[in-house]
Design a protein around this motif. Structure first.
Motif, mmCIF file in Angstrom:
data_model
loop_
_atom_site.group_PDB
_atom_site.id
_atom_site.type_symbol
_atom_site.label_atom_id
_atom_site.label_comp_id
_atom_site.label_asym_id
_atom_site.label_seq_id
_atom_site.Cartn_x
_atom_site.Cartn_y
_atom_site.Cartn_z
ATOM 1 N N CYS A 165 -4.321 -0.744 -2.767
ATOM 2 C CA CYS A 165 -4.447 -0.661 -1.373
ATOM 3 C C CYS A 165 -5.743 -0.874 -0.557
ATOM 4 O O CYS A 165 -5.877 -1.088 0.589
ATOM 5 C CB CYS A 165 -4.092 0.897 -1.062
ATOM 6 S SG CYS A 165 -2.522 1.533 -1.788
ATOM 7 N N ALA A 166 -6.457 -1.090 -1.279
ATOM 8 C CA ALA A 166 -8.223 -1.482 -0.926
ATOM 9 C C ALA A 166 -7.780 -2.758 -0.075
ATOM 10 O O ALA A 166 -7.122 -3.677 -0.363
ATOM 11 C CB ALA A 166 -8.979 -1.667 -1.959
ATOM 12 N N HIS A 226 -7.241 3.318 -0.086
ATOM 13 C CA HIS A 226 -7.120 3.340 -1.396
ATOM 14 C C HIS A 226 -7.345 4.935 -2.180
ATOM 15 O O HIS A 226 -6.987 4.973 -3.290
ATOM 16 C CB HIS A 226 -7.611 2.198 -2.175
ATOM 17 C CG HIS A 226 -8.952 2.445 -1.983
ATOM 18 N ND1 HIS A 226 -9.774 1.804 -0.885
ATOM 19 C CD2 HIS A 226 -10.140 2.526 -2.602
ATOM 20 C CE1 HIS A 226 -10.962 1.929 -0.810
ATOM 21 N NE2 HIS A 226 -11.379 2.344 -2.152
ATOM 22 N N CYS A 285 1.021 -1.310 -0.215
ATOM 23 C CA CYS A 285 0.096 0.021 0.035
ATOM 24 C C CYS A 285 0.671 1.116 0.066
ATOM 25 O O CYS A 285 1.853 1.389 1.014
ATOM 26 C CB CYS A 285 -0.919 -0.110 1.143
ATOM 27 S SG CYS A 285 -1.970 1.556 1.363
ATOM 28 N N GLY A 316 -2.341 6.331 -2.219
ATOM 29 C CA GLY A 316 -3.119 5.042 -2.356
ATOM 30 C C GLY A 316 -3.367 4.669 -3.562
ATOM 31 O O GLY A 316 -3.589 5.545 -4.613
ATOM 32 N N THR A 317 -3.319 3.506 -3.948
ATOM 33 C CA THR A 317 -3.942 2.990 -5.301
ATOM 34 C C THR A 317 -5.058 1.883 -5.140
ATOM 35 O O THR A 317 -5.285 1.341 -3.791
ATOM 36 C CB THR A 317 -2.799 2.186 -6.119
ATOM 37 O OG1 THR A 317 -2.239 1.185 -5.116
ATOM 38 C CG2 THR A 317 -1.460 3.383 -6.110
#
Length: 129
Positions: A119-120, A110, A13, A115-116
């Motif tokens: 990252c969820a 995310h 993350c 965050g991307t």
């Protein structure tokens, strides 16, 4: 046997990794930091499922604290005035507020800077709902 606490975080993350770098630079915590993906989670007394869900603070004696409790423990082991904030976060009702804020951030990491989609957090198992 470990002599220093271990902070376990999500190394995949971007938000988490950046946050840990900032914490290391600004707070100077007396601990070891390790992404859960590189950690021997079994030796640390925890699981991948828990490490995916929250940041973890593993004491040298073995107890594992997660989420806002881990953040409070981190602050207690930091320099300057940060231990005062850590102590406050262990007291009700601030402890309850800290837990809610932590979950809000963790569940939406995310969407935060750095965050991307990776990252969820994993989707919750509908069978456990």
């Amino acid at each position: 046997m470990r002599t220093r606490p271990v902070l376990v975080y999500d190394g995949d993350c971007g938000f988490c990794t950046t946050s840990v770098k900032v914490v290391q630079r600004l707070l100077g915590p007396r601990c070891v930091t390790v992404p859960w993906q590189w950690a021997d989670l079994e030796a640390l007394g925890t699981t991948q499922q828990r490490a995916e869900h929250e940041v973890l603070w593993v004491t040298p004696a073995g107890p594992v604290y997660g989420g806002s409790e881990a953040v409070a423990k981190l602050l207690l082991r930091s320099r300057a005035g940060w231990p005062v904030l850590g102590a406050l976060l262990t007291l009700a009702p601030l402890r309850w507020v800290a837990h809610g804020v932590y979950r809000l951030v963790a569940d939406n990491r995310h969407r935060l800077p750095g965050g991307t989609a990776a990252c969820a957090l994993p989707a919750r198992d509908p069978r456990k709902a």
